[in-house]
Enzyme design. Structure first.
Site: not given
Length: 479
Positions: A168-172
Site C-alpha cells: 500500500p502507498c498511503q503516505g508514500f
C-alpha cells in the site's frame, strides 16, 4: 464513511469548512470519514444540508463501512500465525505473497500448475481468512509486515523462490537510498520494507505490483529510487504498465508491474491475448503492454461486461438469487468463470432508495446524462451505467453504490452485485470469499485480478525453465 468523503471532495468542500458549517467537531468528522465512527441521524441531516445534498443519497453513498481498512487506519492487536493445512507438492516453485489481500495474484500464479504459494501475509483478518480458504498449501500471517521477524517469514514460506506483493502507498512520498535502509527503522515505508525483504530472503525472482500513479509520482523520482533500491539489492529489473483488458479481463484496469531477477535470467513479458486500444494513465513515456493492430489484429476483441455476466439471472434492487436457472454461458469467459460451481453465491443487489431508483432509471454512461438538478454532488463517473459491449471501467471498493462510482448494470435498474464484480475482476464462481457483504465487496474491489498472476506466471515459468516458452509468448486466458 467513505461516501461522505467522496461526496465532499466531489463538491470541492474542505474538511474544515464542512466541520464549521455542519457544527461537527473536526476530530469527529475525520474519524467518521475514515470509518471509525458513524453519523447520528441529527448529524446526518446537518451534514447533508451543509453539502446541499439529500440525506438518503449520502446514506446510500456511505453504506459500505471502511473500519480497519489498510495500514493507514487499522488497529492491529498482536499477530496470528496459522500453519498450512496441506504440505506443498514437490517440483513447484515456492511463492511468498506479501500484502496478499484475498489472494487474487496468488490464485493466478497457481493456475499455471508451476507454482505453489507457501505463505501469505496481510494485515486484515477478513482478507487473510479468504486467502487461507483458497490456498491450502499456504501458511498465513495476520499481522504487520514491519514488525514480523524476517527469519520466521522465510521459514513459513519454505525459502521462497519468488516473492510477490503490492505494498500500500498511503503516505508514500519518497524513498531513501537502499544503503540507508535498516530493518526495524520506523521511518521505513511499506515499499521500502518490501525491498528489504527481497534483499534478505534473496528469492530467485520478485514481482512488485502497484498503482500506475507510482510511476509519475514526484516527477518519476520516487519510482527511479525504487528501481535503484532493487538494483542495489542485487536484482536486475524490468517493468511495464499492464492494462488487463489486453490479457482477457473484462475490465480496463492498469497496474505497474516490476519484475526482478537475482541471477540475471531474461524475463519475456506477456503479449496481448485480446484487442484493446485504450490510453494509459501513465502517459507516453511509459513502457507498457502494447496492442499493435498490425501485429495483433487477428486477436479476439476485448471481453465485454455482458460477455462476463450475461449468463447471471436478473436481480431486482434489494433482491437475491441463489440459482443459475436456465441461462447458460454464451461466451468462453463466462463459461470459465462458472466452471463447475453448482450454487450461485453473492448475487444480491444493494437495496436502493426510491430517489436512487429514480436516478438509476434515467442513468446513462456519465452523470451528465441525468436531468439537470437531479444530483447535486459526485464525480462525473457517479450515477452512471456500464456499457454492455465494452470492458468495464476500473472496479473500485464501492462498486455496489452508484453514488460513489460508475457501477449501474448495463440493462437492469440496480448496481452490480458482488458476484458480478467478482466476475469482472476475474474470480471464478467457485472462489470462496469470507466475511460480511461489505468486507467481501472491498476484498473484490481491492484485489489484483488473477489474470495478471497467471500471465506473469507463464513467463516466469519460462524464465526459470520450468517449461518451454509459450508460442510467441502469448498467454491466452480467455478469448
Amino acid at each position: 464513511m467513505a461516501g461522505l468523503r467522496d461526496t465532499r471532495l466531489g463538491l470541492k468542500v474542505a474538511q474544515a469548512a464542512l466541520s464549521t458549517q455542519a457544527k461537527l467537531p473536526l476530530s469527529r468528522l475525520r474519524r467518521i470519514e475514515r470509518g471509525f465512527e458513524t453519523l447520528t441521524e441529527d448529524e446526518l441531516i446537518r451534514v447533508a444540508v451543509a453539502l446541499g445534498v439529500e440525506p438518503e443519497l449520502l446514506v446510500e453513498a456511505s453504506e459500505a463501512p471502511t473500519i480497519g481498512e489498510g495500514y493507514a487506519t487499522v488497529v492491529v492487536e498482536g499477530t496470528e500465525v496459522r500453519t498450512r493445512t496441506h504440505e506443498p507438492p514437490a517440483g513447484k516453485a515456492r511463492v511468498l505473497d506479501l500484502f496478499c489481500g484475498c489472494g487474487g495474484l496468488s490464485h493466478g500464479l497457481e493456475q499455471t500448475g508451476d507454482f505453489v504459494v507457501t505463505c501469505g501475509l496481510d494485515l486484515l483478518p477478513d482478507r487473510i481468512e479468504t486467502f487461507r480458504r483458497n490456498h491450502r498449501y499456504a501458511a498465513t500471517v495476520r499481522g504487520d509486515l514491519r514488525t514480523f521477524p524476517r527469519d520466521k517469514l522465510a521459514e513459513l514460506a519454505m525459502s521462497p523462490d519468488i516473492v510477490v506483493g503490492g505494498p500500500p502507498c498511503q503516505g508514500f512520498s519518497s524513498i531513501r537510498p537502499f544503503r540507508t535502509l535498516t530493518e526495524g527503522d520506523p521511518r521505513n515505508t511499506l515499499v521500502e520494507e518490501f525491498v528489504l525483504i527481497v534483499a534478505e530472503l534473496r528469492p530467485r525472482f520478485f514481482v512488485f505490483e502497484n498503482v500506475v500513479g507510482l510511476f509519475t509520482h514526484a516527477g518519476g523520482k520516487v519510482f527511479s529510487e525504487l528501481l535503484r533500491g532493487f538494483e542495489d539489492a542485487g536484482y536486475a529489473t524490468d517493468w511495464r504498465i499492464v492494462n488487463m483488458a489486453l490479457l482477457g479481463l473484462p475490465q480496463v484496469r492498469e497496474r505497474l508491474v516490476v519484475v526482478g531477477s537475482r541471477d540475471g535470467e531474461h524475463f519475456e513479458w506477456p503479449m496481448p491475448t485480446n484487442q484493446y486500444d485504450g490510453r494509459t494513465m501513465a502517459g507516453g513515456r511509459a513502457k507498457r503492454l502494447h496492442f499493435d493492430p498490425l501485429f495483433h489484429g487477428n486477436l479476439p476483441p476485448a471481453v465485454t461486461v455482458m460477455d462476463a455476466i450475461g449468463d447471471l439471472p436478473p436481480v431486482k434492487s434489494g433482491g437475491r438469487v441463489e440459482s443459475y436457472g436456465t441461462l447458460k454461458p454464451a461466451h468462453p469467459y463466462a463459461l470459465a468463470m462458472r466452471g463447475d460451481a453448482e450454487r450461485l453465491t453473492l448475487h444480491e443487489s444493494t437495496k436502493h432508495s426510491a430517489k436512487m431508483m429514480e436516478i438509476i432509471r434515467l442513468a446513462g454512461t456519465s452523470r451528465a446524462a441525468l436531468p439537470e438538478g437531479m444530483t447535486t454532488s459526485g464525480f462525473s463517473s457517479c450515477y452512471s451505467r456500464l456499457e454492455a459491449d465494452r470492458p468495464s471501467v476500473t472496479i473500485t471498493v464501492n462498486f455496489v453504490h452508484p453514488a460513489s462510482n460508475r457501477c449501474i448494470h448495463p440493462v437492469q435498474d440496480r448496481a452490480l452485485t458482488p458476484r458480478e464484480g467478482a466476475r469482472l475482476q476475474g474470480f471464478p464462481d467457485a472462489f470462496e470469499f469470507v466475511g460480511t457483504r461489505a468486507q467481501i465487496v472491498k476484498q473484490i474491489g481491492n484485489a489484483v485480478p488473477p489474470v495478471l498472476g497467471r500471465a506473469i506466471a507463464e513467463c516466469l515459468a519460462s524464465a526459470i525453465q520450468l517449461r518451454e516458452a509459450p508460442s510467441a509468448h502469448r498467454i491466452r486466458v480467455a478469448s
